[in-house]
Design a protein around this motif. Sequence first.
Motif, short mmCIF file in Angstrom:
data_model
loop_
_atom_site.label_atom_id
_atom_site.label_comp_id
_atom_site.label_asym_id
_atom_site.label_seq_id
_atom_site.Cartn_x
_atom_site.Cartn_y
_atom_site.Cartn_z
N ALA A 87 31.95 53.40 29.36
CA ALA A 87 33.07 53.77 30.22
C ALA A 87 33.48 52.60 31.11
N PHE A 88 32.52 51.75 31.47
CA PHE A 88 32.83 50.60 32.34
C PHE A 88 33.80 49.66 31.64
N ALA A 89 33.51 49.31 30.38
CA ALA A 89 34.37 48.38 29.65
C ALA A 89 35.68 49.03 29.24
N PHE A 90 35.67 50.34 29.03
CA PHE A 90 36.87 51.03 28.55
C PHE A 90 38.04 50.87 29.52
N MET A 91 37.74 50.74 30.81
CA MET A 91 38.79 50.64 31.83
C MET A 91 39.64 49.37 31.67
N ASN A 92 39.19 48.41 30.87
CA ASN A 92 39.95 47.18 30.66
C ASN A 92 41.38 47.43 30.22
N LEU A 93 41.58 48.48 29.43
CA LEU A 93 42.90 48.74 28.85
C LEU A 93 43.98 48.91 29.90
N VAL A 94 43.62 49.51 31.03
CA VAL A 94 44.63 49.76 32.07
C VAL A 94 44.38 48.97 33.35
N ALA A 95 43.11 48.70 33.66
CA ALA A 95 42.79 48.10 34.96
C ALA A 95 43.25 46.65 35.04
N ARG A 96 42.98 45.87 34.01
CA ARG A 96 43.34 44.45 34.07
C ARG A 96 44.86 44.25 34.13
N PRO A 97 45.65 44.96 33.28
CA PRO A 97 47.10 44.86 33.46
C PRO A 97 47.56 45.33 34.84
N SER A 98 46.91 46.34 35.39
CA SER A 98 47.28 46.83 36.73
C SER A 98 47.09 45.74 37.78
N GLY A 99 45.97 45.00 37.69
CA GLY A 99 45.73 43.90 38.62
C GLY A 99 46.81 42.83 38.52
N GLY A 100 47.23 42.53 37.29
CA GLY A 100 48.30 41.56 37.10
C GLY A 100 49.63 42.05 37.64
N TRP A 101 49.94 43.34 37.40
CA TRP A 101 51.20 43.90 37.86
C TRP A 101 51.27 43.92 39.38
N PHE A 102 50.22 44.36 40.04
CA PHE A 102 50.19 44.37 41.50
C PHE A 102 50.33 42.96 42.05
N SER A 103 49.75 41.97 41.37
CA SER A 103 49.87 40.58 41.82
C SER A 103 51.31 40.12 41.77
N ASP A 104 52.00 40.44 40.68
CA ASP A 104 53.41 40.05 40.55
C ASP A 104 54.27 40.71 41.62
N ARG A 105 53.97 41.94 41.94
CA ARG A 105 54.85 42.74 42.79
C ARG A 105 54.54 42.61 44.28
N PHE A 106 53.25 42.54 44.63
CA PHE A 106 52.89 42.61 46.04
C PHE A 106 52.22 41.35 46.58
N GLY A 107 51.97 40.37 45.73
CA GLY A 107 51.34 39.14 46.20
C GLY A 107 49.98 38.93 45.58
N ARG A 108 49.67 37.69 45.26
CA ARG A 108 48.46 37.40 44.49
C ARG A 108 47.21 37.37 45.36
N ARG A 109 47.28 36.76 46.52
CA ARG A 109 46.11 36.76 47.40
C ARG A 109 45.82 38.17 47.93
N LYS A 110 46.88 38.92 48.28
CA LYS A 110 46.68 40.28 48.79
C LYS A 110 46.02 41.16 47.74
N THR A 111 46.49 41.07 46.48
CA THR A 111 45.92 41.89 45.42
C THR A 111 44.47 41.52 45.17
N LEU A 112 44.18 40.22 45.15
CA LEU A 112 42.81 39.78 44.92
C LEU A 112 41.90 40.23 46.06
N THR A 113 42.42 40.20 47.29
CA THR A 113 41.65 40.67 48.45
C THR A 113 41.28 42.14 48.30
N ILE A 114 42.26 42.96 47.94
CA ILE A 114 42.03 44.40 47.81
C ILE A 114 41.04 44.70 46.69
#
Length: 490
Positions: free
Chosen positions: A339-366
Amino acid sequence: MSNQTLNILDFSQGSIRTLHLTWFAFFLSFVLWFNMAPLGPLLMDSFNLTDDQWKALAVLNLALTIPARIVIGILVDQFGPRRVFSTLLITAGLVTLVFALAQTFQQLAILRFLMGFVGAGFVIGIRMVGEWFPARQVGLAEGIYGGWGNFGSAAAAFTLPTIALLFGGDEGWRYAVALTGVIAILYGLLFYRLARDTPKGSTYFKPKRAGGLEVSTRADLLFYMLMNIPMYLVLGVLAWKLSPADIGLLSQTLTLSLYGVLVVMFVVQFWQIMKVNQDMLRDGTPEHDRYRFKQVAILGWAYFATFGSELAVVSMLPIFFYQTFEGVSLAMAGMLGGAFAFMNLVARPSGGWFSDRFGRRKTLTITIFGLAIGYFVLATVDSQWLLALAVLAVMSCSFFVQAGEGAVFAMVPLIKRRMTGQIAGLTGAYGNVGAVTFGTFYLFVDASAFFLFIGLCALVVLVLVQFLDEPRGHMTETLPDGTVQMIEVS
């Protein structure tokens, strides 16, 4: 496409076609890299392997990946991702076919060591996707590339045992492994035919010299040298694991020889880096061409905490569930750990999307803060917990871990275009450094202390992330005619 949307089904767009071609190439590279693990019981029966011999194969599977990511990064920047990815898949496919024909443990060990280089395939696509997508979309695109491609390890675990059983007999595992090699070779040829390094009319910028990162100041050069030391220390740890002090695959003499080789490799790399940066040392770097190496270093440590912890945790979660919760079978424990690895399908794109939309340092901090809390929660899991709550805690932690990975590589392509491959290679190598560090620590402690240690490391990384500079404006590269080209990064 709009400024914020990315239609992954719009195949009329060359960028979308390239994204799909590239994530699947990465997916196959991970299938090859992890095609041994799910077939472990069959291999152990076929070769009468001991537990120590199986552990040795697992260590060998990781050993070459750290230096390979550095080397592949250099090759990508010099020759382009199309050539390098095609060559990697075809070569790895051929090695896989030979692995399927192995007759002795020694042959398995040598071939598994060689297969470690396919784990560097991830680096290639980072540069290619970065060439095809603008800054406002590159985080999501890199997240899809990394998340969907990374799922290759889970796909291997889910499908290869079944394929082996379908072929049947003691040799079923050979057919399953060989099939992955054949597919990789065919796709490598297809990738070479269909993929392009850049959109039509764009320039593929190359480093001035190959062999190491160009840096902008003398202080950055020292910083760069220091960042290489942990990689060699971790390679030394891997050699120790194979030595008589641990698994015992290597003799003491051979182990000492390997330590000597690592020292020589570091000296050679030091000399090569100095050679690459001789113009900077002599004349300085033009202001418009400068970048801050601290950006690379901090992203490397962030990947240490994210991908490094993922690799280490995925390997121990099944046995953790099996030993902690009464009534959980080995098969169920494996599925729960997956289950840990399965989250890759949605979690990693979500991190990229939030970075594009709300800022890269802020997203990485959260995301780093979230994964730290997640690991602190996992440190409290014991047999008194409801199994469903424990699984929920694992998946919640996993989301922040993999979203953090997406946030790291949402920023990597925006530092210095002509060296994106090398920057991705160094950053990716630190993920493996983290995996070996956390995995080695786990040898000496229980699961609770293991999770607590990762959480504490994440808090240190959280502080480092606050020193990142948010990409703004443009970075520059110089065309062959001397014209300075501005590349948007925000």
